[in-house]
Write an enzyme that holds these catalytic residues in place. Structure first.
Site, short mmCIF file in Angstrom:
data_model
loop_
_atom_site.label_atom_id
_atom_site.label_comp_id
_atom_site.label_asym_id
_atom_site.label_seq_id
_atom_site.Cartn_x
_atom_site.Cartn_y
_atom_site.Cartn_z
N LYS A 189 13.59 -19.24 22.82
CA LYS A 189 14.42 -18.11 22.55
C LYS A 189 15.52 -17.83 23.78
CE LYS A 189 11.81 -16.65 19.03
NZ LYS A 189 12.25 -16.78 17.62
N ARG A 208 0.75 -1.25 -0.03
CA ARG A 208 0.20 -0.11 -0.05
C ARG A 208 0.76 1.07 0.04
NH1 ARG A 208 -2.00 -1.12 5.97
NH2 ARG A 208 -0.14 -0.80 7.06
N ASP A 231 6.75 -23.89 4.85
CA ASP A 231 7.54 -24.14 6.20
C ASP A 231 8.84 -24.23 5.91
OD1 ASP A 231 9.07 -25.26 8.41
OD2 ASP A 231 7.07 -26.07 9.22
N HIS A 232 9.59 -23.06 6.09
CA HIS A 232 11.15 -22.88 5.56
C HIS A 232 12.11 -24.00 6.13
CE1 HIS A 232 12.19 -20.51 9.12
NE2 HIS A 232 13.15 -20.83 8.92
N ASP A 281 4.66 -20.62 17.28
CA ASP A 281 5.77 -20.05 16.20
C ASP A 281 6.61 -21.16 15.78
OD1 ASP A 281 6.99 -17.97 15.13
OD2 ASP A 281 8.67 -18.30 16.63
N LYS A 340 3.69 -18.64 6.96
CA LYS A 340 3.21 -18.95 8.32
C LYS A 340 2.72 -17.77 9.04
CE LYS A 340 5.93 -19.85 11.70
NZ LYS A 340 6.84 -18.89 12.27
N GLU A 352 17.28 -21.15 20.09
CA GLU A 352 17.72 -19.84 19.43
C GLU A 352 18.50 -19.07 20.67
OE1 GLU A 352 15.01 -18.47 16.05
OE2 GLU A 352 13.80 -19.17 17.48
N LYS A 367 15.49 -26.21 4.07
CA LYS A 367 16.86 -26.48 4.38
C LYS A 367 17.50 -27.56 3.86
CE LYS A 367 16.24 -23.74 9.05
NZ LYS A 367 17.04 -22.63 8.74
N HIS A 406 7.62 -25.96 12.43
CA HIS A 406 9.08 -26.46 12.06
C HIS A 406 9.71 -27.75 12.80
CE1 HIS A 406 9.33 -22.60 10.35
NE2 HIS A 406 9.60 -21.87 11.46
C1 BG6 Z 1 10.44 -18.50 12.15
C2 BG6 Z 1 10.05 -18.05 13.49
O1 BG6 Z 1 9.38 -19.44 11.55
O2 BG6 Z 1 11.58 -19.41 12.22
C3 BG6 Z 1 11.23 -17.17 14.24
O3 BG6 Z 1 8.59 -17.41 13.40
C4 BG6 Z 1 12.42 -18.15 14.40
O4 BG6 Z 1 10.69 -16.98 15.70
C5 BG6 Z 1 12.60 -18.60 12.91
O5 BG6 Z 1 13.32 -17.16 14.66
C6 BG6 Z 1 13.88 -19.48 12.87
O6 BG6 Z 1 14.48 -19.74 11.65
P1 BG6 Z 1 15.78 -20.24 11.40
O7 BG6 Z 1 15.71 -20.62 10.22
O8 BG6 Z 1 16.62 -19.07 11.86
O9 BG6 Z 1 16.32 -21.43 12.26
#
Ligand code: BG6
Length: 503
Positions: A353, A50, A189-190, A248, A160, A228, A194, A253
């Site tokens: 975290k 926007r 879902d990334h 999250d 997501k 993390e 990987k 994941h």
């Molecule tokens: C995301 C989460 O999907 O994945 C984040 O929303 C998280 O909170 C992240 O930090 C972690 O991804 P990666 O690839 O850094 O392990």
């Protein structure tokens, strides 16, 4: 998974193009794909947002993003300029019919001048509240081609979080499926993009030596950790405080990694066979009763602490986080997979975290030998064989085993066989988003989640939330930033000697 790796001429529409994801991940990934020859000769990228931007402004911003975030330095300015010249901007609101009618006209014009056949990949990189209205308006504006073998194709990649709980995920599925056919929907879902996650499939199903051991007869327990050290950088707190670790990270994941580790061998790697097996696995995990939630889950929230010698804030002091927040920043679960293969094998999963470091791994811990022949060693003293799949960083796989220490006595020492990506392959792995975008472009949904998979994952997660809402709230904060989470997580391991692995 398909072998063909060059996409057909197409238009990629990125909704939310001015956001962080587009800038840090999507456009750099598309640039890498183009540079490595995976994008077709003709393609266009249309960014929608926007803001009062123009084609020139978007190109300028994306040029900076590519220089900062692409996998390696662009080989030449010309390469970057050529890529940027294919980017266009469409200003609009995600909930306004008129914006989508304008988008339609813009797409038709670009496709005509750039001689594109009309294949369209839509990428929803927006705030989740726009997922449903945007797909409905795409349908209303008739910018989605129906599924057909002859005409141009249309596909949707959706980011997501896919829903907030079981009910909202089901509703969202219904809404999105009102506009797109399930075969056109690619829920991202990334973690599935990987390299190391995909390698779980190669490791398990391209080798014959591990699979015979891959069951409760030989495996005592499995631990999956995604740790993390990050906290709530930038504006992250705003979203995270409504989500928490379970939504999250675990619902998506960690469950995906669990599926790949524990599922049966699919008949082939095509999208349906692979996803059928993942769903079957998730169905073998029964949603917990409130009593099971109390005994098999632990949640935590970080308080002030220190990381790498520097003081860090507690979660409740983070920007955009409610100072009385009861959101969990750590979750640990003990899951039972109720099938023949895994009877009695606990699966421990944890994520958090502000843990001491960034480290994700799967540890498969094997049983002790049934009888101890080494006189001075009790069965319990001997170390178990552990297979560790390091997802990140220091990507690789190691197997530890007992060996005789050189000398005149029979003394044992634990040693390791170690495979490291860096050493074995030498080339940097593509980013997860490169792989997933390319799969979306060539129409391979193997590494995307299907509606029934998402649904079942939410059933398991929602049962845990229900249990938590009935139980007394833990005394948050219950772990200091820079530590390995709440002490209480140890109680999930009451019957195993190893405890949580030290990473
Ligand atoms: C995301 C989460 O999907 O994945 C984040 O929303 C998280 O909170 C992240 O930090 C972690 O991804 P990666 O690839 O850094 O392990």
């Amino acid at each position: 998974m398909l072998a063909r790796k060059v996409a057909e001429p197409c238009t990629i529409v990125v909704f939310g193009v001015t956001g962080d994801l587009a800038r840090r991940k999507l456009l750099p990934a598309l640039f890498n794909l183009a540079r490595d020859g995976h994008l077709p000769q003709s393609f266009a990228i249309v960014g929608f947002s926007r803001r009062e931007w123009t084609d020139e402004k978007l190109r300028e911003e994306m040029g900076a993003a590519i220089r900062e975030h692409s996998r390696s330095e662009p080989d030449s300015e010309r390469e970057t300029e050529d890529f940027l010249s294919r980017i266009y901007y469409a200003k609009g609101e995600l909930d306004k019919t008129e914006s989508f009618l304008n988008l339609k006209a813009r797409l038709e014009e670009i496709e005509k001048t750039d001689r594109l056949p009309g294949n369209r990949l839509f990428y929803l990189a927006t705030a989740p509240e726009f997922f449903a209205p945007a797909t409905e308006l795409m349908k209303a504006a008739k910018i989605i081609h129906p599924v057909s073998s002859a005409g141009p194709w249309a596909r949707l990649i959706i980011e997501k979080p896919f829903g907030h709980d079981l009910e909202s995920a089901r509703q969202l599925n219904t809404q999105v499926r009102g506009a797109f056919n399930e075969s056109q929907i690619y829920r991202i879902d990334h973690y599935l993009g990987k390299e190391t996650t995909q390698n779980i499939l190669a490791f398990r199903f391209a080798n014959s030596i591990f699979e015979p051991l891959w069951n409760s007869r030989y495996i005592e327990q499995v631990q999956i950790t995604v740790a993390e050290s990050l906290g709530m950088e930038g504006r992250r707190g705003q979203y995270y405080d409504t989500a928490g670790a379970l939504r999250d990270m675990v619902q998506n994941h960690l469950f995906q990694v669990l599926c790949l580790i524990a599922m049966e061998a699919p008949a082939s790697l095509d999208a349906e066979s692979l996803r059928d097996e993942k769903v079957r696995l998730l169905r073998a995990i029964r949603p917990m009763t409130p009593q099971e939630v109390a005994s098999c889950t632990v949640r935590g929230q970080y308080g002030p602490g220190s990381l790498n010698g520097a003081p860090v804030k507690g979660y409740r002091e983070e920007e955009l986080v409610d100072p009385d927040s009861t959101t969990e920043t750590y979750a640990a679960l003990r899951l039972a997979v109720r099938n023949w293969r895994w009877r009695g094998v606990p699966f421990f999963i944890r994520t958090g975290k502000r843990l001491p470091k960034r480290a994700s791994e799967v540890a498969v811990i094997f049983r002790h030998p049934p009888h101890q022949v080494f006189e001075d060693l009790s069965v319990e003293e001997a170390r178990q064989n552990v297979l560790v799949i390091r997802i990140q960083p220091d990507e690789g796989i190691s197997l530890s085993f007992e060996a005789k220490r050189p000398g005149l006595k029979m003394n044992l020492q634990n040693v390791k066989m170690d495979f490291r990506y860096g050493r074995s392959f030498g080339t940097p792995a593509p980013e997860a988003y490169e792989r997933l975008l390319l799969d979306g472009l060539i129409g391979d949904a193997s590494l995307f989640t299907r509606a029934d998979e998402v649904d079942r994952a939410w059933e398991i997660i929602s049962a845990i939330h229900a249990g938590w809402s009935e139980a007394p709230l833990p005394d948050f904060p219950n772990y200091a930033a820079g530590t390995w989470g709440p002490e209480e997580a140890n109680r999930l391991m009451h019957d195993v000697d190893t405890g949580w692995r030290r990473l």
